[in-house]
Design a protein around this motif. Structure first.
Motif, mmCIF file in Angstrom:
data_model
loop_
_atom_site.group_PDB
_atom_site.id
_atom_site.type_symbol
_atom_site.label_atom_id
_atom_site.label_comp_id
_atom_site.label_asym_id
_atom_site.label_seq_id
_atom_site.Cartn_x
_atom_site.Cartn_y
_atom_site.Cartn_z
ATOM 1 N N MET A 1 0.828 -1.282 0.103
ATOM 2 C CA MET A 1 -0.134 0.155 -0.004
ATOM 3 C C MET A 1 0.697 1.348 -0.028
ATOM 4 S SD MET A 1 -3.056 0.867 2.443
ATOM 5 C CE MET A 1 -3.399 2.379 3.206
ATOM 6 N N ALA A 2 0.573 2.106 -0.939
ATOM 7 C CA ALA A 2 1.545 3.264 -1.205
ATOM 8 C C ALA A 2 0.458 4.548 -1.184
ATOM 9 C CB ALA A 2 2.254 3.283 -2.216
ATOM 10 N N THR A 3 1.011 5.743 -0.946
ATOM 11 C CA THR A 3 0.333 6.800 -0.991
ATOM 12 C C THR A 3 0.890 7.654 -2.251
ATOM 13 O OG1 THR A 3 -0.278 7.312 1.280
ATOM 14 C CG2 THR A 3 -0.233 9.277 -0.142
ATOM 15 N N THR A 18 -3.905 15.482 -10.577
ATOM 16 C CA THR A 18 -3.907 14.070 -11.171
ATOM 17 C C THR A 18 -3.027 13.106 -10.502
ATOM 18 O OG1 THR A 18 -4.125 15.022 -13.334
ATOM 19 C CG2 THR A 18 -3.380 12.715 -13.316
ATOM 20 N N TRP A 19 -3.586 11.943 -9.808
ATOM 21 C CA TRP A 19 -2.815 10.881 -9.372
ATOM 22 C C TRP A 19 -2.782 9.696 -10.375
ATOM 23 C CZ3 TRP A 19 -6.908 13.220 -6.989
ATOM 24 C CH2 TRP A 19 -6.810 13.843 -5.853
ATOM 25 N N THR A 20 -1.487 9.049 -10.684
ATOM 26 C CA THR A 20 -1.237 8.199 -11.414
ATOM 27 C C THR A 20 -0.680 6.910 -10.676
ATOM 28 O OG1 THR A 20 1.062 8.957 -12.040
ATOM 29 C CG2 THR A 20 -0.830 9.552 -13.432
ATOM 30 N N GLY A 21 -0.944 5.825 -11.369
ATOM 31 C CA GLY A 21 -0.161 4.538 -10.825
ATOM 32 C C GLY A 21 -0.704 4.004 -9.665
ATOM 33 N N ILE A 22 -1.943 4.299 -9.393
ATOM 34 C CA ILE A 22 -2.778 3.810 -8.276
ATOM 35 C C ILE A 22 -3.056 2.461 -8.573
ATOM 36 C CG2 ILE A 22 -4.919 3.905 -6.987
ATOM 37 C CD1 ILE A 22 -5.029 7.081 -7.589
ATOM 38 N N LEU A 23 -2.431 1.616 -7.470
ATOM 39 C CA LEU A 23 -2.763 0.324 -7.385
ATOM 40 C C LEU A 23 -3.723 -0.265 -6.304
ATOM 41 C CD1 LEU A 23 1.250 -0.716 -7.832
ATOM 42 C CD2 LEU A 23 -0.630 -0.157 -9.557
ATOM 43 N N ASN A 24 -3.973 -1.557 -6.262
ATOM 44 C CA ASN A 24 -4.963 -2.091 -5.288
ATOM 45 C C ASN A 24 -4.245 -1.775 -4.069
ATOM 46 O OD1 ASN A 24 -6.669 -3.567 -3.573
ATOM 47 N ND2 ASN A 24 -5.856 -5.584 -4.339
ATOM 48 N N GLY A 25 -4.990 -1.168 -3.105
ATOM 49 C CA GLY A 25 -4.761 -0.982 -1.674
ATOM 50 C C GLY A 25 -4.082 0.488 -1.386
ATOM 51 N N ASP A 26 -3.778 1.290 -2.596
ATOM 52 C CA ASP A 26 -3.271 2.580 -2.815
ATOM 53 C C ASP A 26 -4.152 3.678 -2.342
ATOM 54 O OD1 ASP A 26 -0.681 1.311 -3.361
ATOM 55 O OD2 ASP A 26 -0.640 2.283 -5.484
ATOM 56 N N ASP A 27 -3.697 4.902 -1.680
ATOM 57 C CA ASP A 27 -4.675 5.965 -1.636
ATOM 58 C C ASP A 27 -3.710 7.052 -2.483
ATOM 59 O OD1 ASP A 27 -2.334 6.634 0.303
ATOM 60 O OD2 ASP A 27 -3.981 6.544 1.769
ATOM 61 N N GLY A 28 -4.212 8.222 -2.418
ATOM 62 C CA GLY A 28 -3.660 9.301 -3.007
ATOM 63 C C GLY A 28 -3.506 10.437 -1.807
ATOM 64 N N ASN A 29 -2.544 11.353 -2.054
ATOM 65 C CA ASN A 29 -2.092 12.184 -0.935
ATOM 66 C C ASN A 29 -3.389 13.262 -1.018
ATOM 67 O OD1 ASN A 29 -1.279 13.147 -3.521
ATOM 68 N ND2 ASN A 29 -0.593 15.113 -2.122
ATOM 69 N N CYS A 96 -7.919 3.268 -3.608
ATOM 70 C CA CYS A 96 -8.295 2.180 -4.080
ATOM 71 C C CYS A 96 -8.595 1.128 -3.249
ATOM 72 C CB CYS A 96 -7.322 1.755 -5.156
ATOM 73 S SG CYS A 96 -7.542 0.264 -6.149
ATOM 74 N N THR A 97 -9.816 0.541 -3.035
ATOM 75 C CA THR A 97 -10.209 -0.291 -2.171
ATOM 76 C C THR A 97 -10.230 -1.900 -2.503
ATOM 77 O OG1 THR A 97 -12.419 0.091 -2.814
ATOM 78 C CG2 THR A 97 -11.755 1.582 -0.881
ATOM 79 N N ALA A 98 -10.102 -2.194 -3.892
ATOM 80 C CA ALA A 98 -10.005 -3.525 -4.049
ATOM 81 C C ALA A 98 -9.464 -3.449 -5.515
ATOM 82 C CB ALA A 98 -11.377 -4.041 -4.287
ATOM 83 N N GLY A 99 -9.064 -4.667 -6.178
ATOM 84 C CA GLY A 99 -8.654 -5.003 -7.270
ATOM 85 C C GLY A 99 -7.682 -6.082 -7.291
ATOM 86 N N ASP A 100 -6.894 -6.277 -8.444
ATOM 87 C CA ASP A 100 -5.786 -7.538 -8.537
ATOM 88 C C ASP A 100 -4.425 -6.755 -8.765
ATOM 89 O OD1 ASP A 100 -6.086 -6.972 -11.103
ATOM 90 O OD2 ASP A 100 -7.206 -8.643 -11.533
ATOM 91 N N GLY A 101 -3.556 -7.844 -9.331
ATOM 92 C CA GLY A 101 -2.240 -7.506 -9.781
ATOM 93 C C GLY A 101 -2.205 -6.503 -10.749
ATOM 94 N N SER A 102 -3.205 -6.440 -11.661
ATOM 95 C CA SER A 102 -3.500 -5.700 -12.997
ATOM 96 C C SER A 102 -4.072 -4.329 -12.777
ATOM 97 C CB SER A 102 -4.165 -6.455 -14.087
ATOM 98 O OG SER A 102 -5.662 -6.581 -13.777
ATOM 99 N N THR A 103 -4.620 -4.134 -11.771
ATOM 100 C CA THR A 103 -5.222 -2.693 -11.190
ATOM 101 C C THR A 103 -4.263 -1.745 -11.324
ATOM 102 O OG1 THR A 103 -6.674 -3.680 -10.067
ATOM 103 C CG2 THR A 103 -6.283 -1.393 -9.637
ATOM 104 N N SER A 104 -4.290 -0.565 -12.282
ATOM 105 C CA SER A 104 -3.348 0.570 -12.266
ATOM 106 C C SER A 104 -4.119 1.497 -12.768
ATOM 107 C CB SER A 104 -2.434 0.245 -13.306
ATOM 108 O OG SER A 104 -1.452 1.359 -13.382
ATOM 109 N N LEU A 105 -4.638 2.703 -12.143
ATOM 110 C CA LEU A 105 -5.529 3.663 -12.267
ATOM 111 C C LEU A 105 -4.937 4.898 -11.972
ATOM 112 C CD1 LEU A 105 -8.202 1.954 -10.147
ATOM 113 C CD2 LEU A 105 -8.119 2.058 -12.678
ATOM 114 N N THR A 106 -5.775 6.006 -12.999
ATOM 115 C CA THR A 106 -5.360 7.531 -12.847
ATOM 116 C C THR A 106 -6.609 8.087 -12.239
ATOM 117 O OG1 THR A 106 -3.653 7.237 -14.690
ATOM 118 C CG2 THR A 106 -4.769 9.371 -14.361
ATOM 119 N N VAL A 107 -6.374 9.076 -11.398
ATOM 120 C CA VAL A 107 -7.661 9.612 -11.077
ATOM 121 C C VAL A 107 -7.352 11.251 -11.109
ATOM 122 C CG1 VAL A 107 -8.889 10.261 -8.854
ATOM 123 C CG2 VAL A 107 -8.133 7.686 -9.229
#
Length: 116
Positions: A1-3, A18-29, A96-107
Protein backbone atom coordinates in the motif's frame (compact mmCIF):
# COMPACT_ATOMS: atom_id res chain seq x y z
CA UNK A 1 0.00 0.00 0.00
CA UNK A 2 1.45 3.32 -1.11
CA UNK A 3 0.35 6.93 -1.06
CA UNK A 4 0.50 8.44 -4.55
CA UNK A 5 1.26 12.15 -4.87
CA UNK A 6 -0.95 14.29 -7.09
CA UNK A 7 0.45 16.61 -9.70
CA UNK A 8 -1.15 20.05 -9.95
CA UNK A 9 -1.70 21.75 -13.30
CA UNK A 10 -2.94 25.36 -13.23
CA UNK A 11 -5.33 26.43 -15.99
CA UNK A 12 -6.99 29.78 -16.65
CA UNK A 13 -10.35 28.53 -15.37
CA UNK A 14 -9.18 26.21 -12.59
CA UNK A 15 -6.72 23.53 -11.59
CA UNK A 16 -6.34 19.84 -12.46
CA UNK A 17 -5.00 17.41 -9.85
CA UNK A 18 -3.85 14.00 -11.17
CA UNK A 19 -2.80 10.89 -9.29
CA UNK A 20 -1.23 8.16 -11.47
CA UNK A 21 -0.18 4.56 -10.88
CA UNK A 22 -2.80 3.86 -8.22
CA UNK A 23 -2.70 0.14 -7.43
CA UNK A 24 -4.88 -2.09 -5.26
CA UNK A 25 -4.66 -0.78 -1.69
CA UNK A 26 -3.10 2.59 -2.63
CA UNK A 27 -4.46 5.98 -1.75
CA UNK A 28 -3.68 9.46 -2.99
CA UNK A 29 -2.22 12.20 -0.89
CA UNK A 30 -4.79 14.70 0.33
CA UNK A 31 -5.20 17.83 -1.75
CA UNK A 32 -6.72 21.13 -0.65
CA UNK A 33 -9.08 22.74 -3.13
CA UNK A 34 -11.42 24.67 -0.85
CA UNK A 35 -11.28 27.84 -2.94
CA UNK A 36 -12.96 26.01 -5.83
CA UNK A 37 -16.71 25.50 -5.53
CA UNK A 38 -17.04 23.08 -8.45
CA UNK A 39 -15.01 19.86 -8.38
CA UNK A 40 -15.38 16.91 -10.73
CA UNK A 41 -13.71 13.53 -10.30
CA UNK A 42 -12.70 11.25 -13.19
CA UNK A 43 -11.07 7.82 -13.14
CA UNK A 44 -9.46 5.93 -16.02
CA UNK A 45 -7.20 2.91 -16.38
CA UNK A 46 -7.23 -0.81 -15.68
CA UNK A 47 -9.48 -1.82 -12.79
CA UNK A 48 -8.56 -5.51 -12.87
CA UNK A 49 -10.77 -8.06 -11.13
CA UNK A 50 -12.93 -6.31 -8.54
CA UNK A 51 -11.12 -2.96 -8.79
CA UNK A 52 -12.82 -0.12 -6.93
CA UNK A 53 -11.97 3.51 -6.13
CA UNK A 54 -13.68 5.66 -3.51
CA UNK A 55 -13.31 9.42 -3.27
CA UNK A 56 -12.80 10.54 0.31
CA UNK A 57 -12.89 13.82 2.17
CA UNK A 58 -11.55 15.01 5.51
CA UNK A 59 -11.52 18.24 7.46
CA UNK A 60 -8.56 17.26 9.65
CA UNK A 61 -6.45 15.29 7.14
CA UNK A 62 -6.67 12.15 9.30
CA UNK A 63 -10.26 10.96 9.58
CA UNK A 64 -11.74 10.32 6.14
CA UNK A 65 -15.33 9.95 4.98
CA UNK A 66 -16.80 8.92 1.62
CA UNK A 67 -17.85 11.77 -0.67
CA UNK A 68 -21.17 11.72 -2.53
CA UNK A 69 -22.54 12.68 -5.95
CA UNK A 70 -25.46 15.10 -6.57
CA UNK A 71 -27.95 12.25 -6.03
CA UNK A 72 -26.48 11.42 -2.61
CA UNK A 73 -24.74 8.22 -3.72
CA UNK A 74 -21.27 7.32 -2.47
CA UNK A 75 -18.61 8.17 -5.06
CA UNK A 76 -17.25 4.64 -5.42
CA UNK A 77 -16.50 3.45 -8.95
CA UNK A 78 -15.69 0.02 -10.39
CA UNK A 79 -15.25 1.20 -14.01
CA UNK A 80 -14.06 4.34 -15.79
CA UNK A 81 -16.36 7.19 -14.80
CA UNK A 82 -16.72 10.84 -13.91
CA UNK A 83 -18.79 12.46 -11.20
CA UNK A 84 -19.33 15.81 -9.55
CA UNK A 85 -18.34 15.88 -5.89
CA UNK A 86 -21.00 17.45 -3.65
CA UNK A 87 -19.20 18.02 -0.36
CA UNK A 88 -16.46 20.61 0.00
CA UNK A 89 -14.26 19.32 2.82
CA UNK A 90 -10.84 20.84 3.43
CA UNK A 91 -9.07 17.79 1.95
CA UNK A 92 -9.94 15.20 -0.72
CA UNK A 93 -8.22 12.06 -2.03
CA UNK A 94 -8.86 8.79 -3.88
CA UNK A 95 -8.62 5.38 -2.20
CA UNK A 96 -8.30 2.15 -4.22
CA UNK A 97 -10.23 -0.29 -2.07
CA UNK A 98 -10.04 -3.43 -4.22
CA UNK A 99 -8.49 -4.95 -7.33
CA UNK A 100 -5.85 -7.43 -8.40
CA UNK A 101 -2.30 -7.42 -9.74
CA UNK A 102 -3.36 -5.74 -12.98
CA UNK A 103 -5.11 -2.79 -11.28
CA UNK A 104 -3.47 0.49 -12.33
CA UNK A 105 -5.54 3.67 -12.29
CA UNK A 106 -5.33 7.39 -12.90
CA UNK A 107 -7.62 9.64 -10.89
CA UNK A 108 -8.19 13.30 -11.75
CA UNK A 109 -10.01 16.10 -9.96
CA UNK A 110 -10.88 19.22 -11.94
CA UNK A 111 -11.48 22.18 -9.63
CA UNK A 112 -13.13 25.06 -11.47
CA UNK A 113 -12.79 28.65 -10.38
CA UNK A 114 -16.05 30.46 -9.75
CA UNK A 115 -16.89 33.11 -12.30
CA UNK A 116 -17.03 36.56 -10.75
Amino acid sequence: MATRTATRSEQASGVLYTWTGILNGDDGNYIEATEYGDRTFQIIGTFGVGGSVTMQGSNDGTNAFTLTDPQGNAVTKTAAAGETLMETPRYIRPLCTAGDGSTSLTVMVWARRSVR
